[in-house]
Design an enzyme around this catalytic site. Structure first.
Site, PDB file in Angstrom:
ATOM      1  N   ILE A   3       0.818  -1.215   0.000  1.00 29.39           N
ATOM      2  CA  ILE A   3       0.000   0.000   0.000  1.00 29.39           C
ATOM      3  C   ILE A   3       0.853   1.267   0.000  1.00 29.39           C
ATOM      4  O   ILE A   3       0.329   2.377  -0.057  1.00 29.39           O
ATOM      5  CB  ILE A   3      -0.983   0.017   1.194  1.00 29.39           C
ATOM      6  CG1 ILE A   3      -0.234  -0.147   2.529  1.00 29.39           C
ATOM      7  CG2 ILE A   3      -2.053  -1.044   1.030  1.00 29.39           C
ATOM      8  CD1 ILE A   3      -1.133  -0.066   3.758  1.00 29.39           C
ATOM      9  N   GLY A   4       2.176   1.106   0.054  1.00 30.92           N
ATOM     10  CA  GLY A   4       3.065   2.269   0.020  1.00 30.92           C
ATOM     11  C   GLY A   4       4.504   1.814  -0.135  1.00 30.92           C
ATOM     12  O   GLY A   4       4.853   0.680   0.195  1.00 30.92           O
ATOM     13  N   GLU A   5       5.334   2.713  -0.695  1.00 35.67           N
ATOM     14  CA  GLU A   5       6.715   2.328  -0.943  1.00 35.67           C
ATOM     15  C   GLU A   5       7.617   3.548  -0.881  1.00 35.67           C
ATOM     16  O   GLU A   5       7.250   4.629  -1.345  1.00 35.67           O
ATOM     17  CB  GLU A   5       6.815   1.685  -2.329  1.00 35.67           C
ATOM     18  CG  GLU A   5       7.995   0.788  -2.499  1.00 35.67           C
ATOM     19  CD  GLU A   5       7.827  -0.163  -3.679  1.00 35.67           C
ATOM     20  OE1 GLU A   5       8.855  -0.705  -4.109  1.00 35.67           O
ATOM     21  OE2 GLU A   5       6.708  -0.353  -4.159  1.00 35.67           O
ATOM     22  N   GLY A   6       8.787   3.394  -0.282  1.00 38.39           N
ATOM     23  CA  GLY A   6       9.754   4.481  -0.196  1.00 38.39           C
ATOM     24  C   GLY A   6      11.147   3.965  -0.502  1.00 38.39           C
ATOM     25  O   GLY A   6      11.318   2.829  -0.956  1.00 38.39           O
ATOM     26  N   THR A   7      12.153   4.787  -0.258  1.00 39.33           N
ATOM     27  CA  THR A   7      13.528   4.434  -0.583  1.00 39.33           C
ATOM     28  C   THR A   7      14.018   3.247   0.248  1.00 39.33           C
ATOM     29  O   THR A   7      14.669   2.339  -0.263  1.00 39.33           O
ATOM     30  CB  THR A   7      14.465   5.635  -0.335  1.00 39.33           C
ATOM     31  OG1 THR A   7      13.938   6.768  -1.026  1.00 39.33           O
ATOM     32  CG2 THR A   7      15.861   5.350  -0.845  1.00 39.33           C
TER      33      THR A   7
ATOM     34  N   VAL B 181       5.428  -0.567   2.640  1.00 39.63           N
ATOM     35  CA  VAL B 181       4.326  -0.713   3.593  1.00 39.63           C
ATOM     36  C   VAL B 181       3.285  -1.653   3.001  1.00 39.63           C
ATOM     37  O   VAL B 181       2.836  -1.451   1.867  1.00 39.63           O
ATOM     38  CB  VAL B 181       3.678   0.647   3.932  1.00 39.63           C
ATOM     39  CG1 VAL B 181       2.577   0.457   4.970  1.00 39.63           C
ATOM     40  CG2 VAL B 181       4.725   1.625   4.442  1.00 39.63           C
TER      41      VAL B 181
ATOM     42  N   ASP C 187       8.651  17.362   8.086  1.00 36.21           N
ATOM     43  CA  ASP C 187       8.309  17.107   6.672  1.00 36.21           C
ATOM     44  C   ASP C 187       6.797  17.092   6.503  1.00 36.21           C
ATOM     45  O   ASP C 187       6.233  16.189   5.881  1.00 36.21           O
ATOM     46  CB  ASP C 187       8.924  15.786   6.205  1.00 36.21           C
ATOM     47  CG  ASP C 187       8.874  15.632   4.677  1.00 36.21           C
ATOM     48  OD1 ASP C 187       8.825  16.671   3.981  1.00 36.21           O
ATOM     49  OD2 ASP C 187       8.875  14.495   4.186  1.00 36.21           O
TER      50      ASP C 187
END
Length: 439
Positions: free
Chosen positions: A19-23, A27, A136
């Site tokens: 459901i989510g992705e970062g560096t 998630v 942020d």
């Protein structure tokens, strides 16, 4: 429909879709097998974290979220570790991203914007009272629960009060340029409280105006506009709203309005309801240090299955808004960061077709089981566009394909998807009703 097979299990949690992705993190949606409670499972690669010397920052994020127990901040329930991964179990909210609400509906009425801004200020005021600064704040880091209440998330750039130097200021420049306070940009140290408040002011402007107060394709010009607080309020704002925004977006942090002063502001106070919640502090930080250890006694068990995940009716409903399943099968879902389509083709054929369609569009293709990552070799407005796809089995002869922006600009993602969808015309399942409309 067949009962969904568990693709992966981590401890007591059944792990589902991304459901989510970062560096450094991904998630996933997960479910507590003992209670049935849905959670968000943040998964970090331990080797990458240590290689890039991110252990301190990750530990800080975990410690930060354990300190915060507020109705307008995402809760952290538990932290676990395996030999190769760190798992952070968090509250799962179903209302989606606040950013999508702004993009889809544009500017808000003042009453609606005020309610969200009140919740944002309540959350940030509480964080600051615990010595935690977000650093942020932007619409992309705000989520909505099922009741439409605001939830602040992503404390990856947060700072604890212990990081304040002898001069009483923070010295790490971070955040998203359009929302960053001028004192953060000048690299002479800043107060986390006033810097967060500036970002809240930019968010309030976006809610009421429908666009950013400071925006420029040239980064240096953008910095100049921010440093001089060079912006104009749109004419449809009320006088009191303009007055409050101007006092928040004061380029001088010393004269900038404070949170106690905001709480007494005429525009802010209208229909204000202070949050009611249990402030009991029962935080335990023993597991934070334990997840970075290699001792077997601290490891959680993982189980995997390498096949397309089956999906039952409950899963379908949980992926749609409300109980309307039609949105799952729309080929074009404007301004979304993810979209889906169904296909009667075998899973391997779908993968081949997507690869054939993506490469001529300038994308490198990386495949793993029934997931793909498409990476644009050319950098766009916000770096290289990365698109993640995953195939789910809805029935023996029907698959659902999720296409999601993992990194890059949202509008560039939609331009890519429009081009991709025309190349996948023979893959997408069309109903008899669809065929009639095409005639």
């Amino acid at each position: 429909m067949n009962k969904a097979k568990v693709k992966r299990r981590v401890g007591k949690y059944e792990v589902g879709r991304t459901i989510g992705e970062g560096t450094f993190a991904k998630v996933k949606f997960a479910r507590n097998a003992e209670t049935g409670e849905p959670v968000a499972l943040k998964i970090l690669d331990k080797e990458k974290v240590l290689k890039h010397k991110m252990a301190e920052q990750i530990g800080r994020e975990i410690s930060t979220m354990k300190l915060i127990k507020h109705p307008n901040v995402i809760r952290l329930y538990e932290v676990m570790g395996s030999k190769t991964k760190i798992f952070i179990v968090m509250e799962f909210v179903t209302g989606g991203e606040f950013f999508d609400k702004i993009v889809n509906h544009g500017r808000m009425r003042e009453d609606e914007a005020r309610r969200y801004f009140q919740q944002l200020i309540n959350a940030i005021d509480y964080c600051h009272s615990r010595g935690v600064y977000h650093r942020d704040l932007k619409p992309e880091n705000l989520l909505l629960d099922a009741y439409g209440n605001l939830k602040v998330s992503d404390f990856g750039f947060s700072a604890l009060s212990q990081q304040v130097r002898d001069d009483g200021l923070l010295h790490t420049s971070c955040g998203t340029p359009n929302y960053v306070a001028p004192e953060v940009l000048n690299d002479r140290g800043y107060d986390g409280t006033t810097a967060d408040l500036w970002s809240c002011g930019v968010i309030l402007f976006v809610l009421l105006a429908g666009y950013l107060p400071f925006d420029d394709s040239n980064l240096m010009n953008l910095y100049k506009k921010i440093s001089a607080a060079e912006f104009n309020c749109p004419p449809w704002l009320s006088f009191n709203a303009m007055k409050l925004i101007t006092r928040i977006l004061d380029p001088n942090p010393i004269t900038r309005i404070t949170i106690p002063e905001i709480l007494e502001d005429k525009w802010f106070k209208k229909d204000y309801m202070p949050p009611v919640f249990d402030e009991k502090d029962d935080s335990n930080f023993n597991d934070v240090e334990a997840v970075f250890k290699d001792s077997e006694e601290h490891h959680v068990t993982e189980k995997k299955e390498e096949q397309p995940a089956a999906m039952n009716a409950f899963d379908l409903i949980s992926m749609s808004k409300g109980l309307n399943l039609a949105s799952l099968f729309d080929v074009e879902q404007e301004f979304k960061r993810e979209t889906r389509f169904t296909s009667k083709c075998p899973a391997n054929e779908i993968i081949s077709k997507i690869e054939e369609a993506a490469k001529p569009l300038g994308f490198d293709v990386h495949k793993k089981n029934y997931k793909m990552r498409l990476e644009n070799v050319k950098a766009g407005r916000k770096g290289n566009l990365n698109v993640a796809t995953e195939i789910f089995q809805v029935a023996p002869s029907l698959h659902m394909v999720e296409v999601r922006k993992a990194k890059g600009d949202t509008l560039e993602f939609h331009e890519f998807y429009k081009k991709l969808s025309t190349r996948l015309d023979d893959v997408v399942w069309k109903t008899e009703e669809d065929m009639q409309e095409m005639k």
